[in-house]
Scaffold this motif. Structure first.
Motif, PDB file in Angstrom:
ATOM      1  N   SER A 322       0.834  -1.211   0.000  1.00 30.94           N
ATOM      2  CA  SER A 322       0.000   0.000   0.000  1.00 30.94           C
ATOM      3  C   SER A 322       0.863   1.253   0.000  1.00 30.94           C
ATOM      4  O   SER A 322       2.008   1.248   0.470  1.00 30.94           O
ATOM      5  CB  SER A 322      -0.918  -0.013   1.218  1.00 30.94           C
ATOM      6  OG  SER A 322      -0.143  -0.064   2.407  1.00 30.94           O
ATOM      7  N   GLU A 402      -9.671   6.198  -0.605  1.00 35.83           N
ATOM      8  CA  GLU A 402      -8.748   5.067  -0.667  1.00 35.83           C
ATOM      9  C   GLU A 402      -7.736   5.310  -1.782  1.00 35.83           C
ATOM     10  O   GLU A 402      -8.123   5.571  -2.927  1.00 35.83           O
ATOM     11  CB  GLU A 402      -9.493   3.758  -0.935  1.00 35.83           C
ATOM     12  CG  GLU A 402     -10.438   3.347   0.174  1.00 35.83           C
ATOM     13  CD  GLU A 402     -11.164   2.049  -0.150  1.00 35.83           C
ATOM     14  OE1 GLU A 402     -10.899   1.506  -1.252  1.00 35.83           O
ATOM     15  OE2 GLU A 402     -11.993   1.595   0.661  1.00 35.83           O
ATOM     16  N   GLN A 404      -5.092   3.405  -3.885  1.00 37.94           N
ATOM     17  CA  GLN A 404      -4.629   2.061  -4.228  1.00 37.94           C
ATOM     18  C   GLN A 404      -3.328   2.137  -5.025  1.00 37.94           C
ATOM     19  O   GLN A 404      -3.167   3.015  -5.892  1.00 37.94           O
ATOM     20  CB  GLN A 404      -5.682   1.324  -5.068  1.00 37.94           C
ATOM     21  CG  GLN A 404      -7.022   1.156  -4.391  1.00 37.94           C
ATOM     22  CD  GLN A 404      -8.045   0.542  -5.319  1.00 37.94           C
ATOM     23  OE1 GLN A 404      -7.827   0.465  -6.548  1.00 37.94           O
ATOM     24  NE2 GLN A 404      -9.169   0.103  -4.761  1.00 37.94           N
ATOM     25  N   SER A 410      -1.266  -6.609 -11.144  1.00 34.86           N
ATOM     26  CA  SER A 410      -2.329  -6.541 -10.139  1.00 34.86           C
ATOM     27  C   SER A 410      -3.602  -7.222 -10.618  1.00 34.86           C
ATOM     28  O   SER A 410      -4.348  -7.801  -9.822  1.00 34.86           O
ATOM     29  CB  SER A 410      -2.615  -5.081  -9.772  1.00 34.86           C
ATOM     30  OG  SER A 410      -1.507  -4.501  -9.100  1.00 34.86           O
ATOM     31  N   ASN A 411      -3.857  -7.157 -11.950  1.00 34.91           N
ATOM     32  CA  ASN A 411      -5.062  -7.817 -12.462  1.00 34.91           C
ATOM     33  C   ASN A 411      -4.931  -9.333 -12.488  1.00 34.91           C
ATOM     34  O   ASN A 411      -5.916 -10.043 -12.721  1.00 34.91           O
ATOM     35  CB  ASN A 411      -5.380  -7.300 -13.861  1.00 34.91           C
ATOM     36  CG  ASN A 411      -4.263  -7.548 -14.847  1.00 34.91           C
ATOM     37  OD1 ASN A 411      -3.122  -7.743 -14.448  1.00 34.91           O
ATOM     38  ND2 ASN A 411      -4.566  -7.525 -16.137  1.00 34.91           N
ATOM     39  N   TYR A 415      -6.547 -11.188  -5.276  1.00 33.37           N
ATOM     40  CA  TYR A 415      -6.852 -10.321  -4.143  1.00 33.37           C
ATOM     41  C   TYR A 415      -6.972  -8.875  -4.612  1.00 33.37           C
ATOM     42  O   TYR A 415      -6.405  -8.469  -5.629  1.00 33.37           O
ATOM     43  CB  TYR A 415      -5.768 -10.438  -3.073  1.00 33.37           C
ATOM     44  CG  TYR A 415      -5.537 -11.862  -2.619  1.00 33.37           C
ATOM     45  CD1 TYR A 415      -6.446 -12.500  -1.779  1.00 33.37           C
ATOM     46  CD2 TYR A 415      -4.407 -12.569  -3.047  1.00 33.37           C
ATOM     47  CE1 TYR A 415      -6.239 -13.816  -1.375  1.00 33.37           C
ATOM     48  CE2 TYR A 415      -4.200 -13.875  -2.646  1.00 33.37           C
ATOM     49  CZ  TYR A 415      -5.117 -14.492  -1.813  1.00 33.37           C
ATOM     50  OH  TYR A 415      -4.919 -15.795  -1.428  1.00 33.37           O
ATOM     51  N   SER A 416      -7.699  -8.078  -3.822  1.00 32.12           N
ATOM     52  CA  SER A 416      -7.867  -6.659  -4.138  1.00 32.12           C
ATOM     53  C   SER A 416      -6.546  -5.927  -3.923  1.00 32.12           C
ATOM     54  O   SER A 416      -5.708  -6.351  -3.113  1.00 32.12           O
ATOM     55  CB  SER A 416      -8.951  -6.050  -3.239  1.00 32.12           C
ATOM     56  OG  SER A 416     -10.193  -6.706  -3.442  1.00 32.12           O
ATOM     57  N   PRO A 417      -6.347  -4.814  -4.644  1.00 32.91           N
ATOM     58  CA  PRO A 417      -5.087  -4.064  -4.482  1.00 32.91           C
ATOM     59  C   PRO A 417      -4.928  -3.539  -3.063  1.00 32.91           C
ATOM     60  O   PRO A 417      -5.907  -3.244  -2.356  1.00 32.91           O
ATOM     61  CB  PRO A 417      -5.239  -2.925  -5.495  1.00 32.91           C
ATOM     62  CG  PRO A 417      -6.287  -3.378  -6.448  1.00 32.91           C
ATOM     63  CD  PRO A 417      -7.213  -4.248  -5.675  1.00 32.91           C
ATOM     64  N   GLN A 418      -3.676  -3.422  -2.638  1.00 34.34           N
ATOM     65  CA  GLN A 418      -3.365  -2.829  -1.343  1.00 34.34           C
ATOM     66  C   GLN A 418      -3.648  -1.322  -1.399  1.00 34.34           C
ATOM     67  O   GLN A 418      -3.368  -0.668  -2.418  1.00 34.34           O
ATOM     68  CB  GLN A 418      -1.902  -3.070  -0.997  1.00 34.34           C
ATOM     69  CG  GLN A 418      -1.528  -4.538  -0.882  1.00 34.34           C
ATOM     70  CD  GLN A 418      -2.141  -5.169   0.352  1.00 34.34           C
ATOM     71  OE1 GLN A 418      -2.160  -4.559   1.429  1.00 34.34           O
ATOM     72  NE2 GLN A 418      -2.660  -6.380   0.199  1.00 34.34           N
TER      73      GLN A 418
END
Length: 805
Positions: A322, A402, A404, A410-411, A415-418
């Motif tokens: 993150s 947020e 990101q 990342s795709n 899991y969702s991006p940090q």
């Protein structure tokens, strides 16, 4: 000799020749029992060779008798589909001078013959013992002869003959009065043995019918290899030696060269090879593995990925952590967000950021995505910078943002991006801008205005401020007034004067933005009619335009009348221009040697047009040249119809010098433009293979064309062909160009019997080492002819040298 044969004869063979024996008397254990005529001539004798091995020989020595004609014929020898055979003879001959009191008919030579047959049908009387039907191969003479005081000196001679077409043949030896012994006879043929070259297997191949023949052997890629050029073949020459291969194979992906480039072996576990080629297997990149052999790509370990644009050689990477140190700065209903890069970029450089805005309702304990009217600048997705400005937020409202961090993989992650989140609450804000102001009524000195409240008042509207000024004076002397409601009347204005009006609202947070400027006038009456003095320029302009139109109509009518009168004459003049031959003034254009350029490639770019390889389609190989193959194909250039062309290709594995010499011919041809000179269409140098594309001549070379059609042309046709050659050579002479190799084999003929001069590659090829005066003489000096066609050397009447056709 063809240039390709000349080139092949200078190349080192790939594999030594292999000899296959058809017959060898050296190993005979019983009598040979060959047929002799007459019986008093050749005599079979048992003897021993130098190693004291028993051998069967034939000897004859009737030198004291005149008019000797002794024949000896072998048994039937099957040829096994061989086209050309070799005969190795070991023999001794006595010196005639060492034999006293003999007539002058003593010989020291003998003759070798052969006779073909589809079966073993020869008898003591058939075929007849004479040169026809026997075919003479050669007269065999010894290198050394012997006398009685000396031991016999063995001579070894090898002769070949062909082409053979029947099931087998007999050998025959004719003695015309020698004292000799035929110790052994071996009959064999040569072949190119099975070989592997350029990762291709070429089968065993027998030599051709002639000593200069080249036999094509098609190749097959070794296992786990693929062709890189087609066709794949190897030439077997007349000596049973392989020449340099045409085309090649390379190892497939997942396989590397081995065993001195004769095999393609699988990559071992932990290594990979992603592409076809000659390269070797490489260790797997970081964070990847190959658990099995023959891998073309190493799979990523858990939690690591490759993007769609990453090559198999790239390391596997992961998602970033993150963002750090998020800082927010609130100004009423606007916000500025800043942050730092993540601590871990995931091993990639393509880092970018997304900003997600959420509006929160504390009483409900939930947040939802912001409305579309919230402006995040420069954008909210795919940011490369680490700062955004947010506007159009609601006053006294809680928001959550947020930030990101994402990268190229990342795709790929499930899991969702940090992200890092920041919560803010906006302050009291001034109202938004007032919408458009409307003019309700106007008199000579007043204006009545109306407007709607702001879309976002952000509080209670206390009053409105109206700002107005004369349009021609600017805002420097503007007047203001206030109104409690959304309408007002402005008084004390000038009659017939335009004004600019703007309105803004005020709350406890202060004034909002002004509305867009609106132009209104106090004068609503129509303008008085213009005087005749003001209308005079318009009247004069209309009259002038009418006069110009009348003159144009008259001129067009006169031109059309003249064209109608002179139509036939113009058409005749146009036809004369179509058939008028171009006049070339000597000295206006001079040939430029491409080798005078410091960079010969510059000459290619200047004189030859580059053709995209997608426009060229090779259909058939029609011959071989000095640098590679000659093919027939088609050329389809954008905006032009498709045509048949001849294509010269440069063989695989060429050197820089070969490429330069190959393209020099295109640099030469590109300077010529004449109907009797072969036309260059262009070159292909930016892809493989390198090509020279010329016009296609249907009837091929003049020498073979005349041979095939001997006696079928009239004198007028032949003279026309000669004049075409002469015209082409005169054009080259005017260009100050010396061809150096004018011969019938270098003249091409099309379907209309038009002859064109070709083959300009020898101009530089013979310059450095030219010993034949035919090639180095001046253009206007007579040239020697070596042709043997029905039309031999003919002097043309156009001030040209002697031309060989």
């Amino acid at each position: 000799m063809d240039y390709f044969l000349l080139l092949c004869s200078l190349l080192l063979p790939v594999v030594s020749a292999v000899e296959e024996t058809l017959m060898d008397t050296k190993w005979a254990t019983t009598e040979l029992a060959w047929t002799a005529h007459p019986e008093t001539g050749w005599e079979e004798v048992s003897g021993y060779d130098d190693a004291m091995n028993p051998i069967r020989t034939y000897q004859v020595c009737n030198v004291r008798e005149v008019n000797q004609n002794n024949w000896l014929r072998s048994d039937f020898i099957p040829r096994k589909d061989v086209l050309r055979v070799y005969v190795e003879m070991k023999f001794t001959v006595r010196d005639c001078n060492s034999i006293p009191n003999i007539p002058g008919s003593c010989k020291e030579t003998f003759n070798l013959f052969y006779y073909e047959s589809d079966s073993d049908s020869a008898t003591a009387t058939s075929p007849f013992w004479m040169e026809n039907p026997y075919v003479k191969v050669d007269t065999i003479a010894p290198d050394e002869s012997f006398s009685m005081l000396e031991s016999g000196r063995v001579n070894t001679k090898v002769r070949s003959f062909g082409p053979l077409s029947k099931a087998g043949f007999y050998l025959a030896f004719q003695d015309l009065g020698a004292c000799m012994s035929l110790i052994s006879v071996r009959v064999f043929y040569k072949k190119c043995s099975t070989t592997i070259a350029n990762f291709a297997v070429f089968p065993e191949t027998a030599t051709g019918a002639e000593a200069t023949s080249l036999v094509i052997a098609p190749g097959t890629c070794v296992p786990n290899a693929l062709e890189v050029s087609v066709p794949l073949k190897l030439y077997c020459n007349g000596d049973g030696e392989w020449m340099v291969p045409v085309g090649a194979c390379t190892c497939s992906s997942g396989f590397e060269p081995a065993m001195k480039d004769t095999q393609c072996q699988a990559c071992s576990p932990g290594t990979f090879k992603s592409k076809q080629g000659d390269g070797f297997c490489s260790p797997c990149p970081a964070n990847s593995r190959a658990s099995s052999g023959a891998s073309s790509v190493c799979s990523c370990r858990n939690g690591f990925y490759r993007s769609d644009s990453d090559s198999p050689e790239s390391s596997c990477t992961t998602v970033p952590s993150s963002p750090r140190s998020v800082i927010s700065s609130v100004n009423e209903t606007s916000l500025v967000l800043e942050w730092s890069d993540p601590r871990d970029l995931g091993g990639r450089e393509d880092i970018f950021y997304n900003v997600i805005c959420k509006k929160c309702l504390p009483e409900r304990g939930m947040c939802s995505r912001c409305d579309d009217n919230v402006d995040i600048s420069p954008r909210h997705l795919g940011l490369t910078q680490r700062r955004v400005a947010v506007r159009n937020l609601q006053a006294h409202t809680q928001y959550s943002f947020e930030i990101q961090a994402v990268n190229g993989v990342s795709n790929k992650s499930p899991y969702s991006p940090q992200f890092s989140a920041v919560n803010i609450t906006t302050n009291q804000a001034a109202p938004s801008a007032v919408p458009t102001v409307h003019l309700m009524a106007a008199t000579a000195s007043t204006m009545s205005l109306s407007w709607l409240p702001p879309e976002k008042p952000n509080g209670i509207i206390l009053d409105y401020e109206i700002k107005y000024h004369e349009k021609d004076q600017g805002e420097a002397i503007a007047h203001t007034m206030t109104a409690q409601r959304s309408n007002a009347r402005i008084e004390g204005l000038k009659t017939g004067t335009p004004y600019v009006v703007q309105v803004r609202a005020r709350t406890v947070a202060g004034y909002g933005r002004y509305s867009s400027p609106a132009d209104f006038s106090t004068n609503l009456q129509t303008d008085p009619p213009k005087s005749w003095q003001e209308q005079l320029p318009l009247i004069v302009g209309s009259a002038t335009a009418t006069l110009v139109f009348i003159i144009a109509v008259v001129v067009i009518a006169i031109v059309c009348l003249r064209k109608q009168r002179n139509g036939s004459e113009s058409e005749y003049t146009e036809k004369l221009q179509q058939y008028k031959s171009p006049i070339v003034t000597p000295g206006m254009k001079v040939y430029i040697d491409p080798f005078t350029y410091e960079d010969p490639n510059e000459a290619v770019r200047e004189f030859a047009k580059e053709i995209d390889v997608s426009c060229v389609k090779i259909e058939e190989v029609i011959g071989a040249g000095e640098f590679g193959e000659v093919c027939r194909g088609r050329l389809k250039l954008p905006g032009r119809r498709e045509i048949i062309v001849a294509i010269k290709t440069l063989k695989v594995g060429y050197t820089d010098r070969q490429r330069r010499d190959f393209l020099s011919e295109a640099s030469i041809m590109g300077q010529f433009d004449h109907p009797n000179i072969i036309r260059l269409e262009g070159v292909v140098t930016k892809s493989r293979p390198v090509m020279i594309v010329t016009e296609f001549m249907e009837n091929g070379a003049l020498d073979s064309f005349l041979r095939l059609n001997d006696g079928q042309f009239t004198v007028i046709q032949l003279v026309g062909m000669l004049r075409g050659i002469a015209a082409g050579m005169k054009y080259l002479s005017d260009m100050n160009y010396v061809h150096r190799d004018l011969a019938a084999r270098n003249i091409l003929v099309n379907s209309n019997l038009v002859c064109k001069v070709s083959d300009f590659g020898l101009s530089r090829f013979l310059e450095d080492d030219a010993t034949d005066p035919t090639y180095t003489s001046s253009l206007h000096a007579p040239m020697c002819c070596a042709s043997t066609f029905p039309l031999d050397c003919v002097f043309l009447t156009l001030s040209l040298p002697l031309v060989c056709v």
